[in-house]
Every structure is written in C-alpha cells, then in structure tokens.
Design a protein around this motif. Structure first.
Motif, PDB file in Angstrom:
ATOM      1  N   TYR A  42     -38.954  -5.840  -6.342  1.00 53.99           N
ATOM      2  CA  TYR A  42     -37.683  -5.651  -5.648  1.00 53.99           C
ATOM      3  C   TYR A  42     -36.617  -6.581  -6.228  1.00 53.99           C
ATOM      4  N   LEU A  43     -35.404  -6.059  -6.366  1.00 56.23           N
ATOM      5  CA  LEU A  43     -34.224  -6.880  -6.617  1.00 56.23           C
ATOM      6  C   LEU A  43     -33.475  -6.969  -5.294  1.00 56.23           C
ATOM      7  N   GLU A  44     -33.346  -8.186  -4.747  1.00 54.04           N
ATOM      8  CA  GLU A  44     -32.775  -8.374  -3.417  1.00 54.04           C
ATOM      9  C   GLU A  44     -31.543  -9.259  -3.479  1.00 54.04           C
ATOM     10  N   HIS A  45     -30.535  -8.897  -2.702  1.00 51.23           N
ATOM     11  CA  HIS A  45     -29.298  -9.663  -2.585  1.00 51.23           C
ATOM     12  C   HIS A  45     -29.424 -10.623  -1.409  1.00 51.23           C
ATOM     13  N   LEU A  46     -29.234 -11.906  -1.654  1.00 54.33           N
ATOM     14  CA  LEU A  46     -29.294 -12.923  -0.599  1.00 54.33           C
ATOM     15  C   LEU A  46     -27.883 -13.096  -0.042  1.00 54.33           C
ATOM     16  N   SER A  47     -27.467 -12.144   0.779  1.00 49.32           N
ATOM     17  CA  SER A  47     -26.080 -12.134   1.258  1.00 49.32           C
ATOM     18  C   SER A  47     -25.892 -13.102   2.408  1.00 49.32           C
ATOM     19  N   LEU A  48     -24.641 -13.432   2.682  1.00 43.20           N
ATOM     20  CA  LEU A  48     -24.329 -14.341   3.788  1.00 43.20           C
ATOM     21  C   LEU A  48     -24.321 -13.617   5.126  1.00 43.20           C
ATOM     22  N   GLY A  49     -23.654 -12.478   5.169  1.00 39.60           N
ATOM     23  CA  GLY A  49     -23.461 -11.828   6.453  1.00 39.60           C
ATOM     24  C   GLY A  49     -24.596 -10.927   6.887  1.00 39.60           C
ATOM     25  N   ASP A  50     -25.269 -10.282   5.926  1.00 42.57           N
ATOM     26  CA  ASP A  50     -26.270  -9.267   6.255  1.00 42.57           C
ATOM     27  C   ASP A  50     -27.686  -9.664   5.895  1.00 42.57           C
ATOM     28  N   GLY A  51     -27.918 -10.917   5.572  1.00 43.47           N
ATOM     29  CA  GLY A  51     -29.265 -11.362   5.239  1.00 43.47           C
ATOM     30  C   GLY A  51     -29.721 -10.850   3.894  1.00 43.47           C
ATOM     31  N   ILE A  52     -31.009 -10.539   3.784  1.00 43.84           N
ATOM     32  CA  ILE A  52     -31.596 -10.094   2.525  1.00 43.84           C
ATOM     33  C   ILE A  52     -31.530  -8.572   2.453  1.00 43.84           C
ATOM     34  N   GLU A  53     -30.888  -8.074   1.403  1.00 40.55           N
ATOM     35  CA  GLU A  53     -30.714  -6.634   1.223  1.00 40.55           C
ATOM     36  C   GLU A  53     -31.364  -6.196  -0.082  1.00 40.55           C
ATOM     37  N   VAL A  54     -32.117  -5.102  -0.036  1.00 37.41           N
ATOM     38  CA  VAL A  54     -32.716  -4.555  -1.254  1.00 37.41           C
ATOM     39  C   VAL A  54     -31.639  -3.826  -2.051  1.00 37.41           C
ATOM     40  N   PHE A  78     -25.978 -14.443  -5.152  1.00 35.89           N
ATOM     41  CA  PHE A  78     -27.351 -14.859  -5.368  1.00 35.89           C
ATOM     42  C   PHE A  78     -28.313 -13.711  -5.064  1.00 35.89           C
ATOM     43  N   TYR A  79     -29.306 -13.586  -5.925  1.00 30.70           N
ATOM     44  CA  TYR A  79     -30.289 -12.514  -5.844  1.00 30.70           C
ATOM     45  C   TYR A  79     -31.673 -13.093  -6.099  1.00 30.70           C
ATOM     46  N   ARG A  80     -32.674 -12.264  -5.886  1.00 28.35           N
ATOM     47  CA  ARG A  80     -34.027 -12.668  -6.263  1.00 28.35           C
ATOM     48  C   ARG A  80     -34.837 -11.442  -6.647  1.00 28.35           C
ATOM     49  N   LEU A  81     -35.739 -11.635  -7.610  1.00 27.96           N
ATOM     50  CA  LEU A  81     -36.782 -10.664  -7.903  1.00 27.96           C
ATOM     51  C   LEU A  81     -37.979 -11.047  -7.049  1.00 27.96           C
ATOM     52  N   ARG A  82     -38.601 -10.057  -6.401  1.00 27.81           N
ATOM     53  CA  ARG A  82     -39.710 -10.400  -5.502  1.00 27.81           C
ATOM     54  C   ARG A  82     -40.835  -9.376  -5.605  1.00 27.81           C
ATOM     55  N   ILE A  83     -42.056  -9.928  -5.693  1.00 27.98           N
ATOM     56  CA  ILE A  83     -43.283  -9.147  -5.515  1.00 27.98           C
ATOM     57  C   ILE A  83     -44.104  -9.892  -4.473  1.00 27.98           C
ATOM     58  N   GLY A  84     -44.247  -9.299  -3.286  1.00 32.33           N
ATOM     59  CA  GLY A  84     -44.956 -10.010  -2.220  1.00 32.33           C
ATOM     60  C   GLY A  84     -44.259 -11.312  -1.897  1.00 32.33           C
ATOM     61  N   GLY A  85     -44.996 -12.427  -1.975  1.00 30.40           N
ATOM     62  CA  GLY A  85     -44.404 -13.738  -1.697  1.00 30.40           C
ATOM     63  C   GLY A  85     -43.931 -14.476  -2.922  1.00 30.40           C
ATOM     64  N   GLN A  86     -44.024 -13.845  -4.102  1.00 32.27           N
ATOM     65  CA  GLN A  86     -43.588 -14.464  -5.355  1.00 32.27           C
ATOM     66  C   GLN A  86     -42.143 -14.069  -5.639  1.00 32.27           C
ATOM     67  N   CYS A  87     -41.306 -15.068  -5.951  1.00 36.37           N
ATOM     68  CA  CYS A  87     -39.864 -14.808  -6.133  1.00 36.37           C
ATOM     69  C   CYS A  87     -39.327 -15.506  -7.369  1.00 36.37           C
TER      70      CYS A  87
END
Length: 385
Positions: A42-54, A78-87
């Motif tokens: 997953y590529l996830e956006h660590l947004s301020l207002g809406d939390g974590i968005e895929v 800010f974003y993150r790549l995530r597989i399970g608990g690995q980021c």
C-alpha cells in the motif's frame, strides 16, 4: 519459454505504469520489495485532517516489482509504503520519482531510497530512532542499575539524540520536510520534541514553524505547526504580575484596562496615550491564516479615517519575535509585541477567546464595543468619529 514470455509481459506492464507516473501533476514511487510475493503493498498518505488514506496499492509478483502513484500536493506531504506492520516513510514535494529497494524481512530499516534527498534523510532519522530505542531498552532491562540511575541514563541518551538531530538535521534546513518530520518523532508514545513542556524544544519547533510559514504560507502543515507553537507558548508563559488601579478616580479617568508593550524599535507604547483619538484595539498574531488579508482591510480603514483622528493599537502574540518584527516593520499604526503570548494576563482580562479580536475605544478612552469582523468596522468607527 512460457516463463520468459510472462516475465517480458510483466516488465512491459511495469514500464507502462512507470511512464504514466511521470505525467504532470503526479509523483511515482517504484522499485522492488523482495521476499514478498502475493502480498499487497500500500501507498498511504499520512494526512493531517483525514488520518491515513490509501492512495494506491498493488499485489506483488514473484520479483516484487511495483510502481505506485499519487497526485502531487502544492506543499510537501508525508506518505508511507506498507506491507502489514512493515513501513517505509516518505516525503513527497514534487512530481518526482522515488525508487525504493527493500526486502520484506527488514523492510522498515533495511531499505534503500533513490531520487529524493528528503526521503533519504527521513530514512536516516528512522534508523537513528531505532538505535535510540534499542539503547533505551538495554538500559531499562539492566537491573545492575537503580531506577534513578536508569532514568538518568535514558535522559542522557534522549538528550544526546535530540542534540544530534538539531545540529545534523533541523539546523541545516528549518524549512525541510525532514525537519518537520523530526518534530513529531516519538519514543514510547511520547514526543521527543515536546513544545508543550520543554522550553528548549519549543524554541526549535518554533524555528521550524516559522520557516514553514515563510516558505508555505497558509498551508495546512505550516498552520498546524504554528498552532502547536502557540499552544506551547501559552502553556509555558511565565506568569506576570499586573497591578490594576481600581480607585474611583482612576476608573472615572480611564474606561479601559490599560497596557504597555514595546514596538519594533523597543519603545514602550501605552494604550491610554492615544486618548483623544478613536482607537481600534486589535489582539492578533501576524502569522495566523488569513492575516495578510486582514492587514489589508485594516490598512483601508486606517487610510480612510486616520486623518479624522483614528488610530490602531495592535497587540501581537506571535510565538517568534523575529517573525513578528519582519511582518510589522512597515505598518503605519501602533503595533506592539506581547512576549507572554496567549498566556498573557491582558488577554484574560479582556476575555479574548480567539484571534483576532477587536475592541473600539472612543476619544474619552472608554471601551465602546467588541468586534469580530473587520469588514463591519467602518460604520462603527465613523459613528465614533
């Protein structure tokens, strides 16, 4: 033979996806996560207002190749790549292509990143924090020391970590994405830089907030940092004794709670010295969202009514004095600085609940009304003049 054909098809699909990532207005994160076949990345956006968005996702094949994309924001995000608990944590500030190579076995700390200096600096910050966590765990588990000794050793480790981050990361570029990221690193669920409780931390976070406000004015993240600093300054404000003369003669003479603060030249300016003029008392901060527009509105009022005896006494509670000085040096009215900020007794005495807040004072120095919107001030000022 079939495996060779399938591999060529996969590479072709990947090439097409990467090419589409490079179209205007989008960024691309590509690379390989090995040992992760049939897992979802997953590529996830660590947004301020809406939390974590895929933002995007892909099921990985045997070779772990991927190409994920998202819309570029106008300011760093800010974003993150995530597989399970690995980021893998990332910062994106343009239509760039970032390449990440990792193995699922140690994805969070063993990855490599290319194409973005900001992402690589964040990688170093994450590695540094992991080293700190391990060092703290070793000390906490060592029963050869007393509780007091362990606490002192852990405090020393944290202090050393913060010193290195300040000098190696933040001080190099206050307006960088990595500097913002460093302000929110946590150990054991607690912020390492705590502007609410530590005056030194407040100074450093304030420097980052000021730099972001200058480079990205009005942005959500700049405003978020600014609000945190304002709250930290309010909580850490040193109490100041104010003596109010409530004798009958004084109250009869002045219908306001008087105040004295310095202007940009260091000259003490007293509100009651403006007696004989109609005064707009403005409690504000020049770094607030929308402040430039409000300044233009006040300038129109000042230009229209000043010749008839109108004056503005503007009390600014910005957390950074240098920032306030830069923003106020060309203002034609009386603009003063309240060092105590939101924790000032004056704001409490005037029951200021939000910024900006306006009061109108007549020529006799009597408080006449409380105003919320500068757009409606003109008629009220005209009546008092």
């Amino acid at each position: 033979m079939e495996n060779g054909i399938m591999r060529k098809i996969c590479l072709l699909v990947l090439a097409v996806a990467v090419a589409s990532c490079r179209h205007g207005g989008q960024f691309c994160v590509e690379g390989h996560i090995t040992d992760a076949a049939d897992t979802v990345l997953y590529l996830e956006h660590l947004s301020l207002g809406d939390g974590i968005e895929v933002v995007d996702s892909v099921r990985l094949g045997a070779d772990g190749a991927f190409a994920l994309r998202g819309d570029t924001m106008s300011t760093p995000e800010f974003y993150r790549l995530r597989i399970g608990g690995q980021c893998v944590n990332l910062a994106i500030d343009s239509t760039e292509t970032v390449r990440v190579e990792a193995s699922l076995r140690d994805m969070s700390f063993g990855y490599r990143v290319e194409g973005s200096g900001a992402c690589d600096t964040i990688r170093l910050l994450c590695l540094k924090l992991a080293d700190l966590e391990r060092a703290v765990r070793r000390v906490a588990d060592d029963r050869d020391y007393t509780v007091e000794e362990r606490d002192r050793m852990i405090d020393d480790l944290v202090r050393q970590y913060k010193t290195e981050v300040k000098t190696d990361i933040i001080q190099n570029r206050y307006d960088a994405a990595a500097s913002y990221y460093a302000c929110f690193q946590a150990l054991g669920g607690r912020l390492l830089f705590d502007p609410m409780a530590d005056r030194s931390d407040l100074t450093w976070v304030r420097a980052v907030a000021n730099a972001w406000s200058e480079k990205y004015p009005g942005s959500q993240r700049a405003q978020n940092l600014y609000n945190i600093v304002m709250e930290g300054q309010r909580l850490q404000a040193r109490p100041r004794e104010i003596v109010i003369d409530t004798s009958h003669s004084k109250v009869r003479e002045l219908g306001i709670i008087d105040m004295t603060f310095p202007d940009i030249h260091g000259t003490e300016r007293t509100l009651s010295d403006l007696k004989g003029k109609v005064v707009l008392l403005d409690f504000t901060a020049l770094g607030l969202d929308g402040a430039p527009e409000r300044t233009l509105q006040l300038r129109e009022l000042y230009d229209r009514y000043h010749s008839r005896g109108f004056e503005i006494y503007q009390v600014c509670v910005d957390p950074d004095r240098h920032f306030w000085t830069q923003r106020s040096e060309r203002l034609p009215w009386t603009c003063v600085y309240c060092e105590e900020g939101l924790g000032s007794d004056i704001l409490t005495l005037y029951n200021v609940q939000s910024l900006p807040t306006y009061f109108l004072i007549d020529r006799n120095c009597d408080l006449k009304s409380r105003q919320e919107d500068p757009k409606t001030l003109g008629a009220s000022i005209g009546k008092l003049l």
